[in-house]
Design a protein around this motif. Structure first.
Motif, PDB file in Angstrom:
ATOM      1  N   GLU A  31       6.259 -14.866  10.051  1.00  0.00           N
ATOM      2  CA  GLU A  31       6.903 -16.011   9.394  1.00  0.00           C
ATOM      3  C   GLU A  31       5.964 -16.748   8.433  1.00  0.00           C
ATOM      4  N   LEU A  32       4.697 -16.319   8.350  1.00  0.00           N
ATOM      5  CA  LEU A  32       3.754 -16.986   7.447  1.00  0.00           C
ATOM      6  C   LEU A  32       4.205 -16.810   6.007  1.00  0.00           C
ATOM      7  N   ARG A  33       4.200 -17.909   5.254  1.00  0.00           N
ATOM      8  CA  ARG A  33       4.647 -17.912   3.852  1.00  0.00           C
ATOM      9  C   ARG A  33       3.523 -18.456   2.983  1.00  0.00           C
ATOM     10  N   LEU A  34       3.232 -17.762   1.903  1.00  0.00           N
ATOM     11  CA  LEU A  34       2.138 -18.168   1.028  1.00  0.00           C
ATOM     12  C   LEU A  34       2.337 -19.576   0.492  1.00  0.00           C
ATOM     13  N   GLU A  35       3.547 -19.911   0.061  1.00  0.00           N
ATOM     14  CA  GLU A  35       3.776 -21.238  -0.512  1.00  0.00           C
ATOM     15  C   GLU A  35       3.570 -22.350   0.521  1.00  0.00           C
ATOM     16  N   THR A  36       3.877 -22.070   1.779  1.00  0.00           N
ATOM     17  CA  THR A  36       3.680 -23.055   2.840  1.00  0.00           C
ATOM     18  C   THR A  36       2.190 -23.223   3.146  1.00  0.00           C
ATOM     19  N   VAL A  37       1.480 -22.112   3.219  1.00  0.00           N
ATOM     20  CA  VAL A  37       0.040 -22.152   3.477  1.00  0.00           C
ATOM     21  C   VAL A  37      -0.679 -22.865   2.326  1.00  0.00           C
ATOM     22  N   LEU A  38      -0.336 -22.511   1.093  1.00  0.00           N
ATOM     23  CA  LEU A  38      -0.972 -23.164  -0.054  1.00  0.00           C
ATOM     24  C   LEU A  38      -0.625 -24.645  -0.115  1.00  0.00           C
ATOM     25  N   GLY A  39       0.594 -25.000   0.270  1.00  0.00           N
ATOM     26  CA  GLY A  39       0.982 -26.409   0.314  1.00  0.00           C
ATOM     27  C   GLY A  39       0.118 -27.185   1.295  1.00  0.00           C
ATOM     28  N   ALA A  40      -0.136 -26.598   2.462  1.00  0.00           N
ATOM     29  CA  ALA A  40      -0.987 -27.265   3.453  1.00  0.00           C
ATOM     30  C   ALA A  40      -2.422 -27.382   2.948  1.00  0.00           C
ATOM     31  N   LEU A  41      -2.890 -26.363   2.245  1.00  0.00           N
ATOM     32  CA  LEU A  41      -4.263 -26.363   1.753  1.00  0.00           C
ATOM     33  C   LEU A  41      -4.429 -27.161   0.459  1.00  0.00           C
ATOM     34  N   SER A 100      -8.609 -27.252  17.613  1.00  0.00           N
ATOM     35  CA  SER A 100      -8.097 -26.380  16.556  1.00  0.00           C
ATOM     36  C   SER A 100      -9.080 -25.270  16.201  1.00  0.00           C
ATOM     37  N   HIS A 101      -8.522 -24.158  15.739  1.00  0.00           N
ATOM     38  CA  HIS A 101      -9.298 -23.114  15.082  1.00  0.00           C
ATOM     39  C   HIS A 101      -8.406 -22.438  14.045  1.00  0.00           C
ATOM     40  N   VAL A 102      -9.017 -21.776  13.079  1.00  0.00           N
ATOM     41  CA  VAL A 102      -8.286 -21.122  12.001  1.00  0.00           C
ATOM     42  C   VAL A 102      -7.761 -19.778  12.482  1.00  0.00           C
ATOM     43  N   ARG A 103      -6.547 -19.456  12.085  1.00  0.00           N
ATOM     44  CA  ARG A 103      -5.938 -18.172  12.431  1.00  0.00           C
ATOM     45  C   ARG A 103      -6.436 -17.097  11.455  1.00  0.00           C
ATOM     46  N   VAL A 104      -7.711 -16.786  11.554  1.00  0.00           N
ATOM     47  CA  VAL A 104      -8.374 -15.907  10.586  1.00  0.00           C
ATOM     48  C   VAL A 104      -7.696 -14.544  10.488  1.00  0.00           C
ATOM     49  N   ALA A 105      -7.508 -13.867  11.599  1.00  0.00           N
ATOM     50  CA  ALA A 105      -6.937 -12.517  11.566  1.00  0.00           C
ATOM     51  C   ALA A 105      -5.529 -12.522  10.959  1.00  0.00           C
ATOM     52  N   ASP A 106      -4.707 -13.503  11.360  1.00  0.00           N
ATOM     53  CA  ASP A 106      -3.334 -13.579  10.844  1.00  0.00           C
ATOM     54  C   ASP A 106      -3.318 -13.840   9.336  1.00  0.00           C
ATOM     55  N   LEU A 107      -4.142 -14.771   8.880  1.00  0.00           N
ATOM     56  CA  LEU A 107      -4.164 -15.109   7.457  1.00  0.00           C
ATOM     57  C   LEU A 107      -4.772 -13.984   6.625  1.00  0.00           C
ATOM     58  N   ASP A 108      -5.832 -13.355   7.134  1.00  0.00           N
ATOM     59  CA  ASP A 108      -6.433 -12.229   6.410  1.00  0.00           C
ATOM     60  C   ASP A 108      -5.461 -11.063   6.279  1.00  0.00           C
ATOM     61  N   ALA A 109      -4.660 -10.827   7.303  1.00  0.00           N
ATOM     62  CA  ALA A 109      -3.693  -9.719   7.259  1.00  0.00           C
ATOM     63  C   ALA A 109      -2.607  -9.968   6.220  1.00  0.00           C
ATOM     64  N   HIS A 110      -2.151 -11.213   6.089  1.00  0.00           N
ATOM     65  CA  HIS A 110      -1.065 -11.533   5.161  1.00  0.00           C
ATOM     66  C   HIS A 110      -1.536 -11.907   3.758  1.00  0.00           C
ATOM     67  N   PHE A 111      -2.692 -12.559   3.681  1.00  0.00           N
ATOM     68  CA  PHE A 111      -3.179 -13.081   2.405  1.00  0.00           C
ATOM     69  C   PHE A 111      -4.661 -12.747   2.239  1.00  0.00           C
ATOM     70  N   PRO A 112      -4.981 -11.460   2.013  1.00  0.00           N
ATOM     71  CA  PRO A 112      -6.385 -11.044   1.907  1.00  0.00           C
ATOM     72  C   PRO A 112      -7.118 -11.841   0.819  1.00  0.00           C
TER      73      PRO A 112
END
Length: 126
Positions: A31-41, A100-112
């Motif tokens: 369910e990870l979406r680039l626009e949502t992740v970029l919005g948070a960042l 908290s910790h960053v979901r590194v593996a999940d984010l790297d898999a979807h948004f290298p």
């Protein structure tokens, strides 16, 4: 004209301890979406939080106080929730404390490459 090499920051990924509390609600990996992740960042404070977790982690996960941010607790709660709900971080409840910790593996898999960009970002001086 010579090109200067930029030093690539090393992202710290610490092993997950056993017997962790269940994570708070978050989007599933699919369910990870680039626009949502970029919005948070897009918020400099949230970007700073993620960068600090990536580069300076001393433990698997960290409480809000570890970041040393001079903000009201309600403001910090909002920012950490935004990161979690976007799928950038994972939070767990330890008694009265959320870590908290960053979901590194999940984010790297979807948004290298995304987390490498965050780690290489240099915050403006206050």
């Amino acid at each position: 004209m010579s090109a200067t090499a930029h030093e690539v920051p090393v992202i710290k990924v610490l092993p997950e301890p056993e017997d962790l509390p269940e994570p708070l609600p978050e989007p599933a990996v699919e369910e990870l979406r680039l626009e949502t992740v970029l919005g948070a960042l897009s918020d400099p404070l949230r970007l700073t939080i993620v960068r600090k977790l990536l580069l300076e982690s001393e433990a698997f996960d960290h409480p809000c106080g570890w970041f040393g941010l001079d903000r009201p607790k309600s403001s910090l709660t909002h920012h950490f929730k935004a990161l979690r709900e976007a799928g950038v971080t994972r939070q767990r409840q330890y008694g009265l404390e959320r870590r908290s910790h960053v979901r590194v593996a999940d984010l790297d898999a979807h948004f290298p490459g995304l987390l490498e960009l965050v780690a290489a970002w240099t915050p403006d001086a206050p």
